[in-house]
Design a protein around this motif. Structure first.
Motif, PDB file in Angstrom:
ATOM      1  N   GLU A 120       1.034   4.466  -2.667  1.00  0.00           N
ATOM      2  CA  GLU A 120       0.368   5.650  -2.119  1.00  0.00           C
ATOM      3  C   GLU A 120       1.340   6.835  -2.124  1.00  0.00           C
TER       4      GLU A 120
ATOM      5  N   SER B 164      -6.680   5.828   1.714  1.00  0.00           N
ATOM      6  CA  SER B 164      -6.249   6.289   0.392  1.00  0.00           C
ATOM      7  C   SER B 164      -7.283   7.195  -0.263  1.00  0.00           C
TER       8      SER B 164
ATOM      9  N   TRP C  84       0.833  -1.204   0.000  1.00  0.00           N
ATOM     10  CA  TRP C  84       0.000   0.000   0.000  1.00  0.00           C
ATOM     11  C   TRP C  84       0.870   1.258   0.000  1.00  0.00           C
TER      12      TRP C  84
END
Length: 373
Positions: free
Chosen positions: A296, A366, A292
């Motif tokens: 990101e 997110s 992630w």
């Protein structure tokens, strides 16, 4: 009147954790249920339930049962069971050690930031506290050169959190041996809160009590062992220090509770199964987290070494505390803002939540971050 600062992280969680739908703020590896503990070893688990039902609700074993103390002693290389004292979690262990050993005017060096007890309780006792800062540019490692600058002939104690809360950074055996060498030059105690055990065989990690006669280890079953609800911790030290603790302990608690002792002993006797379960969960969730972070653009992270807490930096045009409050109220996702650790711009992200909670929490985080793109 004794004065002490508000406990930043605890005040935040006390106010907000019960309202979260996706709590990815905690530093415990996903808590176990009693049913899951019983399932680790069905035969012994059935006996555990019988023992709980038959337990007389008296004070029980004041310092912890002999079975508990023996099970804890086996976590260290050469620690007699009689030197183990049961406490109310690691918070009780830290408080006991600081209360018993520090006096007004004593000099203390505290890793900073770390668990807030380790510097604000000494301050409240009238000790002179110098901060030993962790450094983001060093992946949150503190500098040994800085420790050498801070040490004084009258330094009474060095306080550490290994692994560190909130960053998850681990100080390995080589590093800790150098800390011990510095402490030995003045005869200082080294108190280490060791509740975050790294769950990897690739790291050379050692408890302070296996490295230093004047080392004091505090620990509990709340983080690495996934049973914070039983509130059982301990101190491990040399015999002389344990006797000092005994005197002060009578003023801070009587016992840990008979149910807590029974469950704690069972968990420690089945620690291989518990740690295997947790190692698998931490490894799986850490990959989810690092994948992630890699995609990101507004997040960067010093990767924790299979430790249950992480401390990413958020590249956002507002302070992290109001951001975290809006995030909670609008999405149900809970983080701990870095302001609660005196490190604004970051958040404590407890990636060892149940995997589905982590995945949903990261997805919503997110989406929330996209407002700044």
């Amino acid at each position: 009147m004794v004065e002490i600062a508000g406990f930043g992280v605890e005040a935040w969680l006390n106010e907000w954790e019960t309202t979260a739908h996706y709590d990815i703020s905690q530093s415990t590896i996903a808590s176990l249920t009693l049913a899951e503990l019983v399932a680790l070893d069905p035969s012994a688990g059935a006996q555990l339930l019988t023992d709980i039902k038959k337990s007389k609700l008296n004070y029980g074993h004041i310092e912890g049962s002999s079975a508990f103390k023996q099970a804890v002693s086996q976590l260290y290389d050469h620690m007699p069971a009689e030197n183990i004292l049961q406490t109310n979690g690691a918070t009780g262990a830290n408080h006991l050690a600081l209360y018993a050993l520090l006096n007004p005017g004593d000099h203390v060096i505290a890793e900073y930031p770390s668990y807030q007890q380790l510097y604000d309780i000494p301050k409240s006792l009238g000790a002179e506290v110098d901060f030993w800062p962790i450094e983001e540019t060093r992946d949150w490692q503190p500098s040994l050169a800085k420790l050498k600058e801070l040490i004084r002939p009258d330094t009474k104690m060095i306080c550490l959190n290994n692994a560190n809360n909130p960053t998850g950074t681990v100080l390995d055996r080589s590093f800790m041996k150098q800390v011990v060498a510095i402490a030995k030059t003045v005869g200082a105690y080294v108190l280490v809160d060791e509740v975050y055990q790294p769950l990897t065989a690739d790291l050379d990690y050692k408890s302070i009590v296996d490295l230093y006669e004047r080392g004091i280890a505090t620990n509990s079953l709340s983080k690495t062992y996934s049973v914070p609800g039983i509130r059982i911790g301990w101190t491990a030290s040399n015999a002389e220090v344990a006797d000092i603790f005994r005197t002060f302990r009578d003023y801070t608690m009587i016992c840990g509770g008979v149910f807590g002792d029974v469950v704690a002993t069972y968990v420690l006797q089945h620690r291989d199964q518990v740690l295997a379960r947790n190692q698998e969960l931490v490894g799986r969730n850490l990959k989810i987290l690092t994948d992630w972070v890699a995609q990101e653009p507004r997040v960067s992270l010093a990767i924790p070494q299979m430790v249950s807490t992480s401390f990413p930096r958020l590249e956002i045009p507002e302070a992290t505390e109001p951001f975290c409050l809006r995030l909670l109220k609008e999405t149900g996702v809970l983080l701990v803002p870095g302001e609660r650790f005196d490190l604004p711009g970051h958040v404590r992200l407890g990636y060892c939540a149940p995997t589905q909670v982590l995945q949903t929490g990261l997805k919503l985080l997110s989406e929330f971050l996209r407002q700044y793109d």
